[in-house]
Design a protein around this motif. Structure first.
Motif, short mmCIF file in Angstrom:
data_model
loop_
_atom_site.label_atom_id
_atom_site.label_comp_id
_atom_site.label_asym_id
_atom_site.label_seq_id
_atom_site.Cartn_x
_atom_site.Cartn_y
_atom_site.Cartn_z
N MET A 1 67.29 24.89 33.62
CA MET A 1 68.12 26.32 33.95
C MET A 1 68.91 25.92 35.06
O MET A 1 70.38 25.87 34.62
CB MET A 1 66.74 27.49 33.83
N ALA A 2 68.90 25.12 36.14
CA ALA A 2 70.08 25.29 37.13
C ALA A 2 71.66 24.85 36.56
O ALA A 2 72.83 25.12 37.17
CB ALA A 2 69.44 24.39 38.49
N GLU A 3 71.56 23.48 35.86
CA GLU A 3 72.33 22.85 35.04
C GLU A 3 72.82 24.01 33.97
O GLU A 3 74.32 23.38 34.18
CB GLU A 3 71.60 21.45 35.03
N VAL A 4 72.22 24.18 33.26
CA VAL A 4 72.89 25.10 32.31
C VAL A 4 73.71 25.80 32.89
O VAL A 4 75.04 26.43 32.67
CB VAL A 4 71.80 25.67 31.43
N LEU A 5 73.12 26.84 34.25
CA LEU A 5 73.95 27.98 34.70
C LEU A 5 75.31 27.85 35.45
O LEU A 5 75.87 27.85 35.53
CB LEU A 5 72.83 28.46 35.70
N ASP A 6 74.84 26.34 35.62
CA ASP A 6 75.73 25.60 37.05
C ASP A 6 76.93 25.24 36.06
O ASP A 6 78.37 25.75 36.24
CB ASP A 6 75.65 24.58 37.69
N PHE A 7 76.74 24.76 34.64
CA PHE A 7 78.54 25.10 33.43
C PHE A 7 77.91 25.42 33.36
O PHE A 7 79.60 25.63 32.86
CB PHE A 7 76.85 23.94 32.88
N ILE A 8 77.95 27.20 32.60
CA ILE A 8 78.03 27.58 32.09
C ILE A 8 79.53 29.07 34.18
O ILE A 8 80.43 29.36 32.80
CB ILE A 8 77.56 28.67 32.41
N ASP A 9 78.71 28.91 34.66
CA ASP A 9 79.94 29.47 35.78
C ASP A 9 81.21 28.82 36.44
O ASP A 9 81.93 29.05 36.41
CB ASP A 9 78.50 29.09 37.05
#
Length: 203
Positions: free
Chosen positions: A1-9
């Motif tokens: 999830m960290a990768e998706v979170l970073d992408f959105i942020d």
């Protein structure tokens, strides 16, 4: 999830401007921080994340929503709402506990209203059987809560049903009675929500 979170942020920050951030703060106040991204950019970030990371399941979506919400930035919290809206078919009655936490910490009516109408209200319309009974019981409890924003959410959760012509008058009246039991005087944000639902056909 960290990768998706970073992408959105990163997407939200890339689409931001300091002028819009200042405008958001003037409109919404200083309870949250602001990147300065538009609503369209927020929606686009969630849409692009869904395309880049397909196949997110229930646990992925709810964990990602919590991670977005955990930082008190308006655009991140709005992204969490949009994410839940886009994945509403995955949500369960048990997710209302998480959503209750979001509402309690939302600070802004705009976020509460989007959660109440587009997430909770839609969930109540979709669920059936014991899931529906349990979800309705949770939202009914909100009507008698100590937090005005939860009471507002309990009222606005009725709005989608009334807009679609399927409002439950008895349930709405129970909501109003529960609110009357805890409010010793009129609370503007709650009274405004009641007036809005009544304008859509509630008694």
């Amino acid at each position: 999830m960290a990768e998706v979170l970073d992408f959105i942020d990163e997407s939200l920050q890339y689409e931001s401007t300091w002028e819009r951030a200042e405008d958001h703060e003037r409109r919404f106040g200083a309870d949250l921080e602001y990147y300065g991204a538009s609503v369209g950019a927020v929606r686009g970030s969630i849409r692009n994340a869904g395309r880049r990371y397909p196949g997110l399941d229930h646990d992925d979506v709810t964990a990602l929503a919590s991670a977005l919400w955990s930082t008190p930035v308006y655009e991140r919290r709005l992204a969490a709402v949009v994410l839940l809206q886009s994945a509403s078919g995955l949500l369960r009655h048990s997710d209302l506990t998480r959503i209750e936490g979001f509402i309690r910490s939302a600070a802004l009516h705009d976020l509460v209203d989007a959660l109440a109408v587009d997430v909770v209200g839609s969930l109540l319309q979709r669920l059936a059987g014991q899931e529906a009974v349990r979800a309705s019981a949770v939202v009914a409890r909100w009507a008698g809560a100590d937090e005005p924003l939860l009471r507002r959410a309990a009222v606005l959760a009725h709005l989608p049903a009334y807009r679609s012509g399927n409002g439950d008058d008895d349930a709405f009246r129970r909501t109003i009675r529960s609110i009357s039991g805890v409010q010793r005087s009129r609370v503007p944000e709650v009274e405004e929500a009641i007036a809005l639902v009544r304008s859509s056909g509630a008694p």
